[in-house]
Write a protein that holds these residues in place. Structure first.
Motif, PDB file in Angstrom:
ATOM      1  N   GLY A  98       0.789  -1.232   0.000  1.00  0.00           N
ATOM      2  CA  GLY A  98       0.000   0.000   0.000  1.00  0.00           C
ATOM      3  C   GLY A  98       0.815   1.273   0.000  1.00  0.00           C
ATOM      4  O   GLY A  98       0.375   2.294  -0.545  1.00  0.00           O
ATOM      5  N   ILE A  99       2.017   1.258   0.586  1.00  0.00           N
ATOM      6  CA  ILE A  99       2.801   2.495   0.670  1.00  0.00           C
ATOM      7  C   ILE A  99       3.226   2.957  -0.708  1.00  0.00           C
ATOM      8  O   ILE A  99       3.051   4.128  -1.074  1.00  0.00           O
ATOM      9  CB  ILE A  99       4.035   2.294   1.578  1.00  0.00           C
ATOM     10  CG1 ILE A  99       3.597   1.840   2.983  1.00  0.00           C
ATOM     11  CG2 ILE A  99       4.842   3.584   1.649  1.00  0.00           C
ATOM     12  CD1 ILE A  99       2.658   2.779   3.687  1.00  0.00           C
ATOM     13  N   ILE A 100       3.763   2.059  -1.516  1.00  0.00           N
ATOM     14  CA  ILE A 100       4.226   2.474  -2.843  1.00  0.00           C
ATOM     15  C   ILE A 100       3.047   2.694  -3.786  1.00  0.00           C
ATOM     16  O   ILE A 100       3.131   3.465  -4.738  1.00  0.00           O
ATOM     17  CB  ILE A 100       5.220   1.449  -3.436  1.00  0.00           C
ATOM     18  CG1 ILE A 100       5.779   1.956  -4.773  1.00  0.00           C
ATOM     19  CG2 ILE A 100       4.566   0.088  -3.629  1.00  0.00           C
ATOM     20  CD1 ILE A 100       6.390   3.332  -4.740  1.00  0.00           C
ATOM     21  N   HIS A 101       1.921   2.075  -3.530  1.00  0.00           N
ATOM     22  CA  HIS A 101       0.765   2.270  -4.408  1.00  0.00           C
ATOM     23  C   HIS A 101      -0.056   3.507  -4.061  1.00  0.00           C
ATOM     24  O   HIS A 101      -0.769   4.045  -4.909  1.00  0.00           O
ATOM     25  CB  HIS A 101      -0.148   1.038  -4.345  1.00  0.00           C
ATOM     26  CG  HIS A 101       0.371  -0.140  -5.088  1.00  0.00           C
ATOM     27  ND1 HIS A 101       0.040  -1.442  -4.774  1.00  0.00           N
ATOM     28  CD2 HIS A 101       1.210  -0.218  -6.140  1.00  0.00           C
ATOM     29  CE1 HIS A 101       0.645  -2.267  -5.601  1.00  0.00           C
ATOM     30  NE2 HIS A 101       1.359  -1.553  -6.438  1.00  0.00           N
ATOM     31  N   ALA A 102       0.025   3.958  -2.819  1.00  0.00           N
ATOM     32  CA  ALA A 102      -0.926   4.961  -2.319  1.00  0.00           C
ATOM     33  C   ALA A 102      -0.961   6.227  -3.159  1.00  0.00           C
ATOM     34  O   ALA A 102      -2.042   6.680  -3.580  1.00  0.00           O
ATOM     35  CB  ALA A 102      -0.596   5.312  -0.866  1.00  0.00           C
ATOM     36  N   GLY A 103       0.176   6.841  -3.408  1.00  0.00           N
ATOM     37  CA  GLY A 103       0.186   8.102  -4.137  1.00  0.00           C
ATOM     38  C   GLY A 103      -0.347   7.964  -5.547  1.00  0.00           C
ATOM     39  O   GLY A 103      -1.188   8.752  -5.995  1.00  0.00           O
ATOM     40  N   GLY A 104       0.114   6.956  -6.261  1.00  0.00           N
ATOM     41  CA  GLY A 104      -0.316   6.761  -7.645  1.00  0.00           C
ATOM     42  C   GLY A 104      -1.767   6.353  -7.765  1.00  0.00           C
ATOM     43  O   GLY A 104      -2.476   6.798  -8.664  1.00  0.00           O
ATOM     44  N   ILE A 105      -2.219   5.488  -6.848  1.00  0.00           N
ATOM     45  CA  ILE A 105      -3.620   5.055  -6.894  1.00  0.00           C
ATOM     46  C   ILE A 105      -4.546   6.215  -6.555  1.00  0.00           C
ATOM     47  O   ILE A 105      -5.622   6.374  -7.159  1.00  0.00           O
ATOM     48  CB  ILE A 105      -3.848   3.871  -5.934  1.00  0.00           C
ATOM     49  CG1 ILE A 105      -3.201   2.600  -6.496  1.00  0.00           C
ATOM     50  CG2 ILE A 105      -5.337   3.653  -5.684  1.00  0.00           C
ATOM     51  CD1 ILE A 105      -3.795   2.078  -7.785  1.00  0.00           C
ATOM     52  N   GLY A 106      -4.162   7.044  -5.597  1.00  0.00           N
ATOM     53  CA  GLY A 106      -4.979   8.219  -5.285  1.00  0.00           C
ATOM     54  C   GLY A 106      -5.138   9.121  -6.495  1.00  0.00           C
ATOM     55  O   GLY A 106      -6.237   9.616  -6.778  1.00  0.00           O
ATOM     56  N   LYS A 107      -4.053   9.328  -7.210  1.00  0.00           N
ATOM     57  CA  LYS A 107      -4.088  10.154  -8.422  1.00  0.00           C
ATOM     58  C   LYS A 107      -4.936   9.488  -9.506  1.00  0.00           C
ATOM     59  O   LYS A 107      -5.776  10.135 -10.148  1.00  0.00           O
ATOM     60  CB  LYS A 107      -2.662  10.383  -8.927  1.00  0.00           C
ATOM     61  CG  LYS A 107      -2.529  11.272 -10.151  1.00  0.00           C
ATOM     62  CD  LYS A 107      -1.047  11.516 -10.455  1.00  0.00           C
ATOM     63  CE  LYS A 107      -0.866  12.521 -11.591  1.00  0.00           C
ATOM     64  NZ  LYS A 107      -1.229  11.953 -12.895  1.00  0.00           N
TER      65      LYS A 107
END
Length: 872
Positions: A407-416
């Motif tokens: 989730g940490i590496i995915h969080a920023g990109g998935i939010g965008k």
């Protein structure tokens, strides 16, 4: 984590428990707020929450881990008003707070690389934007290869990286030692180095995202568990909490390991399950403390662990084998304990000692290191380890962003990604591998457990092309001919279905034998292609998604959804659903069975992906239609080859001649002398003929065909042969040549796009604008001069030492004895005869643009033969 931080956290956990005992058990259903008590409840909520309670919202996000907070940040920053995030206890409670915080640009998936890229680029600027430190470290990372096959895997991945924006390099032992001087180099052959990788503090990251979300106007409520979700007649949601009810235009489930509980509120059993993941933190190591620069993060793939610097010590996290790792399956059966938030599981060093020993061998300073902390916490897995991101089929305005093992590496990109999709009404790029609708009712609990165990244990296994994993198979989704075929060939897994990839003959090297070069299937697939080209072959196509659309507005609905005109009764065509910006959302075969009654057929992997899009348009447009998903009710067989008409004629009294049954026509037929219900048969030319019948009758139809075709040389063929034949004929494939990253004009689908049809289909205006401006690139058909390896898609295309494009799919053409591929190239490089290079496994192979198709379809061949005969 330091010892003091660990103690402070335990104190915070105990305080929360004490508070919870005063308030009552968290998560229990609470009374619905009436109109007469709303003001009092809002006043109570304000006193508890410290802010005014909102009773309406554009978007309500459920769950305050890093993913949910990232979405709140991105939506608010994009200008959306009334964004509300509801957190059950406090931000980061769940999997976020105890995460190891690794950040990497690397991912084997093409579009998930974009998610990782967007995440890191956001994290690099977030502190300056919000004033909140995030603790980002970027020493780079190295994936270590200590076997020759790992080196091949890295070359394979490099071919898929050059056409992306992310930097990545294949490096040798000398450079590896420079980046990680504490490494034992005895077994190190090479490494995949990604600059800019590293790690981040998950708690600080989430707090910075929250600060940004608030800065742009989002409301975040802690200690606000959701107790009920009630849909309204107009597609909105009443989100009920202990503090009041919020009427939301949409809801997004970002609840981590609580996601199943949230899903159950509206009748969904999301296929997520918590896994026990352990990592170890050491005390100060003198050799680490003496370093002048931070160590690169390493991933020892054979040892199946990651290792990074943590202050002056090391942090080491293994992925255990299937038989040793632990699932928290009781949470799936019985639910998450109501008070669980920032608690941990009991650690078990014995379970990971094999990995510890390998790490000590690779990084010898670990042998003398003292362990100050062992973290064993829940991380959420889906069956295939990929998250579930996007709107959900079967209910309006319900979205998910769940199942994040990373989730940490995915969080920023998935939010965008999700923010842009919600704001613009379409995904910014294709990410169907993360579509929540790739799962269905066939993903039962035994399957979830078996696949999650396999996925966790296989975290660092070699990733081969055409990879197959066998845990949990078969599911309840088996076609009517599965029992007849299961032992005759190598089976593939498609949306829960078992479908033959290729068939065995005496003397064949049977079974699944993965390789980066041509392997045991290569010869048999050639045999099957020859069968179809010269005689007649049968293939099980049951996994196709199949819908019946009928009703007063059925024609009107489909004219709005599809860019092609609708076929007449008894006829079939290929049609495409486009996004508002003119991208290809889906490719569907449409047959009008009777006036206003249509059969829609799509690929197995896009069944519910397409159905959700259709349902959304029905709801928004108020169409009077009835849509039925008949995917599991109807079995499908394909029969193809020059002798196919002869075989079919033996089965029925219907006229199956060229004059009696023309291209793209459809009929209902009866099998002569067989107790089988009516068969619906279409002549598509692509796969020859497609026969649709009740699933329970499929075996009888198959056996009748095989009996009737004995004298014609009939036999089975699988999907590998179909892929080769498809490419020879120049047929585009959805998900490869066309998807939400491409428009139909650059994909060469002009024939199917009717810009002059009266209906204002979705994407029409955008396509007209694209056509007026002109294209920058074009899908090109190329022949590749290879040796023992063939393109399969997503390889880098080079010209004069520069990256100019990428392949989309590829295969060996057995008819012409050469490798073929489709590739997107700049217009100036798409002319016939143009020479380029295609990178395969670290080597650049010469290729040239050729005329398509290489092999004509059977109807075209027949027409050309007649034309030649008439001239003679």
């Amino acid at each position: 984590f330091s010892v003091m931080a660990w103690i402070l956290n335990l104190i915070r956990v105990q305080l929360r428990r004490d508070l919870a005992s005063c308030r009552g058990v968290a998560g229990q259903p609470l009374r619905t707020i009436s109109c007469t008590s709303r003001k009092q409840e809002e006043s109570d909520a304000s006193s508890v929450l410290g802010k005014r309670w909102k009773d309406t919202a554009e978007t309500v996000i459920i769950g305050g881990g890093c993913v949910g907070v990232s979405l709140a940040y991105h939506l608010a920053k994009a200008g959306m008003k009334d964004v509300v995030l509801l957190e059950k206890t406090e931000l980061t409670a769940g999997s976020t707070w105890h995460a190891a915080g690794l950040t990497t640009y690397y991912h084997p998936g093409i579009n998930l690389k974009k998610i990782h890229h967007d995440s890191i680029k956001l994290y690099e600027t977030l502190e300056a934007e919000t004033g909140q430190a995030v603790g980002l470290h970027q020493p780079g990372s190295i994936r270590i290869a200590s076997t020759p096959i790992r080196v091949d895997e890295m070359k394979y991945q490099m071919t898929r990286t050059h056409w992306h924006v992310t930097e990545q390099y294949l490096i040798g032992p000398e450079k590896i030692q420079e980046l990680f001087p504490l490494l034992n180099m005895d077994k190190v052959l090479a490494g995949l180095y990604t600059p800019g990788d590293g790690h981040i503090d998950p708690y600080s990251l989430t707090m910075a995202l929250a600060a940004g979300a608030r800065m742009y106007g989002a409301q975040i409520y802690n200690n606000a568990p959701v107790t009920s979700l009630e849909p309204t007649s107009d597609g909105k949601w009443d989100v009920q909490t202990s503090h009041g009810t919020i009427r939301a235009n949409r809801i997004v489930n970002t609840a981590g390991f609580w996601a199943r509980e949230v899903g159950k509120m509206i009748g969904f059993e999301h296929p997520t399950i918590p896994v026990h993941h352990q990592y170890i933190v050491t005390a100060t190591i003198p050799e680490v403390k003496a370093l002048k620069e931070e160590l690169a993060v390493i991933r020892d793939l054979e040892g199946s662990y990651y290792l990074r610097q943590e202050r002056d010590g090391l942090l080491f996290g293994p992925y255990e084998k299937m038989e040793k790792m632990v699932l928290q399956d009781s949470w799936v059966r019985d639910g998450v304990p109501p008070g669980f938030g920032k608690e941990l599981f009991e650690s078990d060093l014995d379970r990971i000692m094999e990995h510890v020993e390998k790490a000590m061998e690779m990084v010898p300073v670990l042998k003398k290191a003292d362990i100050i902390n062992i973290v064993s916490g829940p991380i959420t897995y889906t069956p295939d380890l990929l998250p579930m991101v996007g709107p959900h089929c079967g209910v309006r305005n319900y979205w998910t962003a769940i199942g994040f093992g990373y989730g940490i590496i995915h969080a920023g990109g998935i939010g965008k990604f999700l923010s842009e999709w919600i704001t613009n009404g379409e995904p910014p790029y294709d990410l169907i591998e993360c579509d929540p609708n790739r799962y269905g009712k066939w993903t039962d609990v035994p399957f979830i457990c078996a696949k999650a165990r396999e996925s966790y244990g296989f975290n660092n296994v070699v990733g081969y092309p055409k990879e197959e994993r066998f845990a949990g198979r078969p599911t309840c989704r088996t076609s009517g001919v599965y029992e007849l075929l299961k032992d005759k060939g190598s089976m593939g897994f498609h949306a829960g279905w078992e479908q033959p990839h290729w068939f065995y003959k005496p003397g064949d090297d049977i079974g699944y034998k993965p390789s980066f070069q041509r392997t045991n299937w290569f010869g048999p697939v050639g045999r099957e292609c020859k069968l179809v080209m010269e005689k007649v072959g049968v293939i099980d196509l049951t996994p196709f998604g199949k819908f019946i659309v009928k009703g007063k507005d059925s024609h009107k609905l489909l004219d709005r959804l599809f860019a092609n005109t609708m076929p007449k009764v008894g006829m079939t065509n290929i049609s495409h659903m486009l996004t508002p910006s003119g991208k290809v959302y889906a490719e569907v075969t449409i047959t009008q069975l009777a006036p206003g009654r249509f059969l829609l057929v799509t690929g197995s992997g896009s069944e519910l992906h397409d159905l959700r899009w259709i349902e959304t348009e029905v709801a928004q447009g108020g169409y009077d239609v009835d849509i039925t998903n008949v995917t599991e009710d109807i079995g499908v067989l394909g029969i193809a080859g020059p002798n196919s008409r002869k075989v079919l004629q033996k089965l029925t009294n219907e006229d199956m001649s060229e004059a009696g049954f023309k291209f793209l026509h459809c009929k209902s037929i009866q099998l002569a002398g067989k107790p089988v219900r009516a068969i619906r048969i279409s002549y598509t030319g692509e796969l020859g003929w497609e026969l649709y019948t009740d699933q329970k009758d499929l075996a009888a139809v198959y056996l009748a065909m095989m009996e009737a075709g004995k004298d014609e040389g009939i036999d089975n063929f699988g999907t590998y042969a179909m892929a080769s034949l498809r490419l020879e004929k120049g047929f585009r494939g959805w998900g490869a040549e066309m998807n939400c990253d491409t428009n139909p004009l650059e994909a060469g689908l002009d024939y199917f796009i009717k810009l002059n049809k009266p209906a204002d289909f979705i994407g029409k205006a955008a396509l007209q604008e694209i056509k007026a401006k002109g294209l920058n690139r074009k899908l090109s058909y190329i022949a590749v001069n290879t040796d023992d390896i063939d393109p399969e898609g997503n390889e880098t295309v080079w010209y004069n030492g520069k990256v100019v494009g990428n392949t989309t799919s590829g295969a060996y053409s057995y008819s012409s004895q050469q490798s073929l591929a489709f590739a997107y190239l700049p217009l100036e490089l798409s002319t016939l005869g143009q020479k380029v290079e295609v990178e395969l496994l670290g080597k650049k192979y010469p290729a040239n643009v050729i005329q398509e198709p290489l092999i004509h379809t059977e109807p075209t061949r027949t027409r050309l033969q007649k034309k030649a005969q008439s001239k003679a």
